[in-house]
Design a protein around this motif. Structure first.
Motif, short mmCIF file in Angstrom:
data_model
loop_
_atom_site.label_atom_id
_atom_site.label_comp_id
_atom_site.label_asym_id
_atom_site.label_seq_id
_atom_site.Cartn_x
_atom_site.Cartn_y
_atom_site.Cartn_z
N ALA A 99 0.82 -1.21 0.00
CA ALA A 99 0.00 0.00 0.00
C ALA A 99 0.86 1.26 0.00
CB ALA A 99 -0.93 -0.01 1.22
N GLY A 100 1.99 1.20 0.70
CA GLY A 100 2.86 2.37 0.76
C GLY A 100 3.36 2.79 -0.61
N ASN A 101 3.61 1.83 -1.49
CA ASN A 101 4.07 2.16 -2.85
C ASN A 101 2.98 2.83 -3.66
OD1 ASN A 101 6.74 1.31 -2.74
ND2 ASN A 101 6.21 -0.80 -3.21
N VAL A 102 1.74 2.46 -3.42
CA VAL A 102 0.63 3.12 -4.12
C VAL A 102 0.54 4.58 -3.66
CG1 VAL A 102 -1.86 3.13 -4.48
CG2 VAL A 102 -0.62 0.97 -4.42
N LEU A 110 -5.27 9.34 -4.93
CA LEU A 110 -5.73 8.02 -4.49
C LEU A 110 -7.25 7.91 -4.61
CD1 LEU A 110 -3.58 7.42 -1.28
CD2 LEU A 110 -3.20 6.52 -3.57
N ALA A 111 -7.95 8.98 -4.24
CA ALA A 111 -9.42 8.93 -4.26
C ALA A 111 -9.95 8.74 -5.67
CB ALA A 111 -9.97 10.21 -3.65
N ARG A 112 -9.22 9.26 -6.66
CA ARG A 112 -9.67 9.13 -8.05
C ARG A 112 -9.11 7.89 -8.75
NH1 ARG A 112 -8.54 14.79 -8.13
NH2 ARG A 112 -6.59 14.40 -9.24
N LEU A 146 -4.88 1.04 -11.16
CA LEU A 146 -4.29 -0.12 -10.49
C LEU A 146 -4.87 -1.39 -11.09
CD1 LEU A 146 -4.69 1.20 -6.82
CD2 LEU A 146 -2.73 1.51 -8.36
N VAL A 147 -3.99 -2.23 -11.60
CA VAL A 147 -4.43 -3.49 -12.21
C VAL A 147 -4.28 -4.62 -11.20
CG1 VAL A 147 -4.05 -5.15 -14.06
CG2 VAL A 147 -3.75 -2.71 -14.51
N ALA A 148 -5.40 -5.18 -10.80
CA ALA A 148 -5.42 -6.34 -9.89
C ALA A 148 -4.41 -6.21 -8.76
CB ALA A 148 -5.16 -7.63 -10.68
N PRO A 149 -4.51 -5.16 -7.95
CA PRO A 149 -3.58 -5.05 -6.82
C PRO A 149 -3.84 -6.15 -5.80
CG PRO A 149 -5.33 -3.43 -6.64
CD PRO A 149 -5.50 -4.07 -7.98
N ARG A 150 -2.89 -6.34 -4.93
CA ARG A 150 -3.03 -7.40 -3.92
C ARG A 150 -4.28 -7.17 -3.07
NH1 ARG A 150 1.46 -8.68 0.83
NH2 ARG A 150 0.35 -10.46 1.77
N PHE A 151 -4.53 -5.90 -2.74
CA PHE A 151 -5.72 -5.55 -1.97
C PHE A 151 -6.59 -4.63 -2.83
CE2 PHE A 151 -2.12 -5.91 1.01
CZ PHE A 151 -2.54 -7.03 1.73
N PRO A 152 -7.80 -5.01 -3.15
CA PRO A 152 -8.65 -4.17 -4.01
C PRO A 152 -8.88 -2.77 -3.46
CG PRO A 152 -9.57 -6.38 -3.82
CD PRO A 152 -8.46 -6.29 -2.82
N ASP A 153 -8.86 -2.64 -2.13
CA ASP A 153 -9.08 -1.34 -1.51
C ASP A 153 -7.77 -0.68 -1.08
OD1 ASP A 153 -8.42 -3.10 0.49
OD2 ASP A 153 -9.88 -2.31 1.94
N VAL A 154 -6.67 -1.02 -1.78
CA VAL A 154 -5.34 -0.58 -1.37
C VAL A 154 -5.24 0.94 -1.26
CG1 VAL A 154 -4.45 -0.56 -3.75
CG2 VAL A 154 -2.87 -0.86 -1.82
N CYS A 172 -7.21 2.95 -0.11
CA CYS A 172 -7.81 3.45 1.13
C CYS A 172 -7.02 3.05 2.37
CB CYS A 172 -9.25 2.92 1.28
SG CYS A 172 -10.34 3.38 -0.08
N HIS A 173 -5.99 2.24 2.20
CA HIS A 173 -5.22 1.79 3.35
C HIS A 173 -4.51 2.95 4.02
CE1 HIS A 173 -4.90 -2.82 2.46
NE2 HIS A 173 -6.09 -2.35 2.23
N GLU A 174 -4.38 2.84 5.31
CA GLU A 174 -3.75 3.91 6.10
C GLU A 174 -2.33 4.20 5.61
OE1 GLU A 174 -2.52 4.81 10.77
OE2 GLU A 174 -3.87 3.16 10.28
N GLU A 175 -1.58 3.14 5.28
CA GLU A 175 -0.21 3.33 4.82
C GLU A 175 -0.17 4.08 3.49
OE1 GLU A 175 3.89 0.78 3.88
OE2 GLU A 175 2.00 -0.26 4.31
N ALA A 176 -1.10 3.76 2.61
CA ALA A 176 -1.15 4.44 1.32
C ALA A 176 -1.43 5.93 1.50
CB ALA A 176 -2.21 3.81 0.43
N ILE A 177 -2.39 6.24 2.35
CA ILE A 177 -2.74 7.64 2.59
C ILE A 177 -1.59 8.39 3.24
CG2 ILE A 177 -4.31 9.16 3.86
CD1 ILE A 177 -6.46 6.95 3.50
#
Length: 244
Positions: A14-17, A59-61, A34-42, A44-49
C-alpha cells in the motif's frame, strides 16, 4: 501527454501506491490505474494515505481494473518499464529521449506508463502489449529501484519533455540603503567610536572615509543600517555607564 496515465500492475504494498500518488502529483499528473492489486481497496489503506502525503486526491480518483487491457483503454501509446529487454518485444528506449520524441510529434499520443509488481516486474505478455520499453539509466552494477522511485524519475522526465515547471522565485531582495541612510550611520558610528575612545576626533586620520568605502562595497540594506545603528547606540550607552 499532460493526461498521461500511470498504471501499476499487481502492486503488493500500500505504501508504494501512496508514494506513487505523491510522485505523480508533484509533477502535475493525476490519472492512476491499479491493475489487480493485492488488496482491491489498497488506495484506502492507512499506509497508502500516509505515504501519499497530501496527494490523497490522486488516491481517491484512482481506478482499480482486473486486466492491463482494461487499464490501457483509450491509450494511444503504452510504455512498459523493464530492466531487461524481452525477446521479440517492443524496442527499448531511454525515457528522456523517447519522451522528447513523442512530445515533438504534431499530434502527441495519449500516453500510459506501465509498472510491474514490486517483486516480479512485468510479465512478458504485459510487455508485449506495449509500444515501447523504458529503461532508466542506472549504475551498471546496481539498477534496482523502488517502484515509487521509478515513477518519480519517469514523471520528472516526462514533465520536462512537455514543459517543466519554473523554479519558484526567491524571496525578494531586501531594499538597499540609500546614501543618506549610510551617511547617517557613519555619523552615528563616529560619535559612538569617540564615546568608547577608539576614535580621536582631533586626529581621526582616514578611519571614517575607509568605513564609508567599506559600507559602499557591502551594499548595506536598510535593516543592516538599523542593526549597526543599534550597535552604535549601545556602544555610547555602555561608555556613559562606565565613564569611558
Amino acid at each position: 501527454m499532460q493526461s498521461t496515465r500511470f498504471v501499476l500492475i499487481n502492486t503488493s504494498h500500500a505504501g508504494n501506491v501512496g508514494a506513487t500518488a505523491r510522485a505523480m502529483k508533484v509533477m502535475g499528473f493525476s490519472d492512476l490505474v491499479l491493475v489487480a492489486p493485492r488488496f482491491p481497496d489498497v488506495a484506502c489503506h492507512e499506509e497508502a494515505i500516509a505515504m501519499a502525503s497530501g496527494a490523497a486526491d490522486i488516491l481517491a480518483r484512482a481506478r482499480v481494473v482486473p486486466t492491463l487491457a482494461d487499464a490501457l483503454d483509450g491509450v494511444d501509446y503504452a510504455c512498459a518499464t523493464a530492466m531487461t529487454p524481452r525477446d521479440f518485444g517492443p524496442p527499448t528506449f531511454e525515457p528522456r529521449t523517447l519522451f522528447a520524441e513523442l512530445a515533438a510529434r504534431e499530434a502527441a499520443p495519449r500516453l500510459a506508463l506501465v509498472f510491474g509488481s514490486e517483486r516480479y516486474g512485468m510479465a512478458n505478455e504485459d510487455v508485449y502489449r506495449c509500444h515501447a520499453v523504458l529503461s532508466i539509466p542506472t549504475h551498471p552494477d546496481y539498477g534496482s529501484l523502488n517502484l515509487s522511485q521509478a515513477v518519480q524519475l519517469l514523471a520528472y522526465d516526462l514533465r520536462q519533455a512537455i514543459g517543466g515547471f519554473g523554479v519558484q522565485p526567491r524571496t525578494p531582495e531586501p531594499e538597499r540603503a540609500d546614501a543618506r541612510a549610510v551617511q547617517g550611520l557613519l555619523e552615528h558610528l563616529q560619535t559612538a567610536l569617540v564615546d568608547i575612545g577608539y576614535l580621536d576626533p582631533a586626529a581621526p586620520k582616514k578611519l571614517m572615509p575607509r568605513l564609508n568605502q567599506l559600507f559602499n562595497r557591502a551594499g548595506l540594506t536598510n535593516e543592516e543600517v538599523h542593526i549597526l545603528r543599534g550597535i552604535a547606540r549601545e556602544m555610547s550607552k555602555t561608555a556613559a555607564r562606565t565613564g569611558h
